[in-house]
Design an enzyme around this catalytic site. Sequence first.
Site, PDB file in Angstrom:
ATOM      1  N   GLU A 241     -11.089 -42.654   5.298  1.00  0.00           N
ATOM      2  CA  GLU A 241      -9.646 -42.539   5.138  1.00  0.00           C
ATOM      3  C   GLU A 241      -9.277 -41.083   4.867  1.00  0.00           C
ATOM      4  OE1 GLU A 241      -6.024 -44.951   2.990  1.00  0.00           O
ATOM      5  OE2 GLU A 241      -7.772 -44.486   1.789  1.00  0.00           O
TER       6      GLU A 241
ATOM      7  N   ALA B 217     -12.141 -42.710  -5.555  1.00  0.00           N
ATOM      8  CA  ALA B 217     -12.870 -43.845  -4.996  1.00  0.00           C
ATOM      9  C   ALA B 217     -12.257 -44.172  -3.647  1.00  0.00           C
ATOM     10  CB  ALA B 217     -12.799 -45.060  -5.924  1.00  0.00           C
TER      11      ALA B 217
ATOM     12  N   GLU C 269      -9.169 -50.226  -6.808  1.00  0.00           N
ATOM     13  CA  GLU C 269      -9.869 -50.386  -5.523  1.00  0.00           C
ATOM     14  C   GLU C 269     -10.000 -51.852  -5.135  1.00  0.00           C
ATOM     15  OE1 GLU C 269     -10.188 -47.717  -3.823  1.00  0.00           O
ATOM     16  OE2 GLU C 269      -9.581 -46.548  -5.577  1.00  0.00           O
TER      17      GLU C 269
END
Length: 922
Positions: A142, A277, A313
């Site tokens: 990402e 993360a 997350e």
Amino acid sequence: KKSKMADSKAAGRVLLPSNVEPKSYNINIVPNIVDFTFTGSEVVDVDIVTATSEIQIHAKELYISSASFKDANGKVTEAVEINNHMKNTVITMKFSDELITGSGALSIVFSGDINNQMAGFYRSQYVDAKGEKKWMGSTQFEALDARRAFPCWDEPSRKATFTLTLTIAETSTALSNMPEASNVITAEGTRIVSFLPTPKMSTYLLCWCIGEFDSIAAMTNHGVLCKVYTPPGRGESGRFALDVAVRTLDLYDDFFMVPYPLPKLDMIAIMDFAMGAMENWGLVTYREVDLLIDEAKASSQQRQRVASVVAHELAHQWFGNLVTMAWWDDLWLNEGFASWTQSYALDNLFPEWGMWTQFISDDQGTAMRLDAMRTSHPIQVPIGRAEEVEEVFDAISYCKGASVVRMLHAVLGAADFQKGLQIYMERHQYGNTETFHLWRAWEEASGKPISDIMNSWTTQMGFPLLEVLNETADLYGVTTLEVRQSWFLADGSEPDRRKWTVPLTLTTAETKMGEYCAMTFEKETLFRVVVPPLAAEAQHQRWFKLNAGQHVPLRVLYKHYEPLIAAVRAGELGPEDRAGLLLDAYALAKAGHPSMSPLNLVNLVQAYENEEHATVWGAIEMVLCGLDKLLAGAGSEHTELRTKFVAFAARIVAPAAAAVGWSPRDDDGHLGKLKRATLVRLQAHFCVNDEAVVAQARDLWAKELNPENKEDALPADFKTPVFKIVLANATSSAEYDALMNHLSTLVVSAERKQIYLALGAAHSVALKRKVLEWAVSGEVKLQDFFYPMGSVSGSGPEGLELSWSFFQEKYDHIRGMIAKASASLMDAAIVYSIAGFATNDKADEIAAYFTDADGKPKLPQSNRKIQQTVEGIRTNAAFLTRILACDLDSAISPAPMPPPVPIEEKVAEEATAEQSLAPASE
């Protein structure tokens, strides 16, 4: 079926052609972890939507050696030409024959590097159980880096399934999103690991990791196997995160009413990691400090940080993975919701932590500081080229997004809020959405006009200021407020008359703490608010507060603050409202609103001298340190004023600091430890020369650095401020050298970071310069190098000037270090080097430095961050001018002692007092 709204939004996007759509990828990767290269091949099942003789696909820093297409009839057509459009990171494969409509398979052979940029397929180093340095490989895709590891349609709406095979060393372990399908050792001594197909998902969620790991495991009540993978020998350091994950997955299953769809959830610590993360579906990757902790030594901040990141997350496994934004302009659907949901989860798992109270100062406070700038952006920000998204992974997408979700939770109520989310998840699972899809789900659940309420909050930049213009009371005790809403900007300006639909709540002296009067919705610029009459016994407490509970991200400016100051002193406001009142006042004073002058702000701060709540102390810390930073930059001619302010702040801090002390107590609890940490930080800032404080810090320092001491004498909650106090009071380099030697013995990243953040407090310019040189020498990991830089710039005016000069001197070197890694690393280096300035001259200098001769930004990817920081410097400069123009000296000077009373007068006063207390005669 796409709506007209979706089509209009998509008009300006730079996308791959829609004539070919991927359905499934079968990928083979063969990494060489010795020379840091890899080879790969893939077969992508596609649909040819319209006949074409060329296919465009994303690829970056890959060498494409061949490509071919096999149609449904088995006909194979070779690519006769492969063109690489480097600027667009797109390759075009041209075929000799036209590819007919229908299904087919695209085959590509490619190769690339396992880079050191913490993006794409990259390498990082770890220490094994024997103390030997080893390399591991992992991915970070990402937003736009899947194309660095394999050719793909690298857009969030081009979802497909992925089947991955990795060929690795026999002694290595391979992990990916799904469980293994097979694991075979070949005659050549390699291991071939194949994984089960993933669900339909976006390219940025694919992940693999290769190395030697320890692991621990647990099963959720709903039957999902969870594991934490760590460097060898450190498995138990993942125990806390594993426990949080197991409990959180079950919580989310019940909350969303759509079960976690994968058979396993792995979490792994990556030794070099640009972000905190990454939510890869089924294999979540973390920076070490955000996953692994030593439970016996970890600070309360570390425990909360790990729990927050894990909960964040795991929320993405639904918001982002199961249901994904159609395009990056709705990034907030991922990040804003995950940020809200992490607080929801921790409030359920650890209710004693007070996460929603902390939310006011942390998430919402962060969002409002950024969103008060002219250089902010809407939550739903138009994105044309995908590369622009890197600039909006910021506090607007995360923190303001979370703040408007919290506001909407208050509007809907818990039941309708949850029902709407369940409709949304069920309806759009494995698909892509835009913001209006979520509004529709909540409208269906509640019957309320959510789109009308929310559009002003997500499609326009900024937030409102509610100003109480007048208060009128009638004969029956009913007070009517005249209120004006306007666009709040940190510089005090109002470029246009924009409006918001404001869900307004009110609390008064008669309202129970934590409750508020009925919510109203205010849409007009001018409106009235009715304050109910007070009962007779409460008439002496005539105060009211708008935005009760701070559920809405807005500021409130009152005409009269005296009743609220009295309410703060009496403890009649809840902690959310006490923190919110102070943070509003600070922002309003900075913006130059006359009703909240610097003097009024100082008077308000003094009302908090008996404060007991940890979160409110966090707000006090922000205000006191913010004011001190401005005065520190005012120049040598104002040294005396700054000295008086430091003494003023020390007087505010002293009673609470004395009450909590330096030693942990059995009854501290989580918030008690956070409060002690805050107060020790404040003592490091305002009492750094106090003999008793210095002596206490030196005693703890000596025990901590004594190699014979096996116990953790210095609590992790405040190691950094103790290190700062000792370094600042040193007279030679001995203490600095001792701390650097101690650092060399530490392996755990969290413990190293505590020292990184302190080193800049070293007493001499020469040592501060040494810290800066060391930070960019390569001895500090790329993910951490800006922490020592920030410790220098934050050490005072001298350190700030040194940091800025050093950044300019080493600019080319720093750019070379970061190279093609995340732009967030350069953003951090810049902000840590310049954010503390408070003069327009310095703002001009910085703006000029980051502008090329042709007037274009020198660093386009960091330009928004630079503009925001320069704007903040100008706002601080204006505030400093107002501070210096007012009589701050008299407001912060200690009240003079009254003259001694002569003995004969004192006796007479006591006799009079005794008479007034005597019972009246009959």
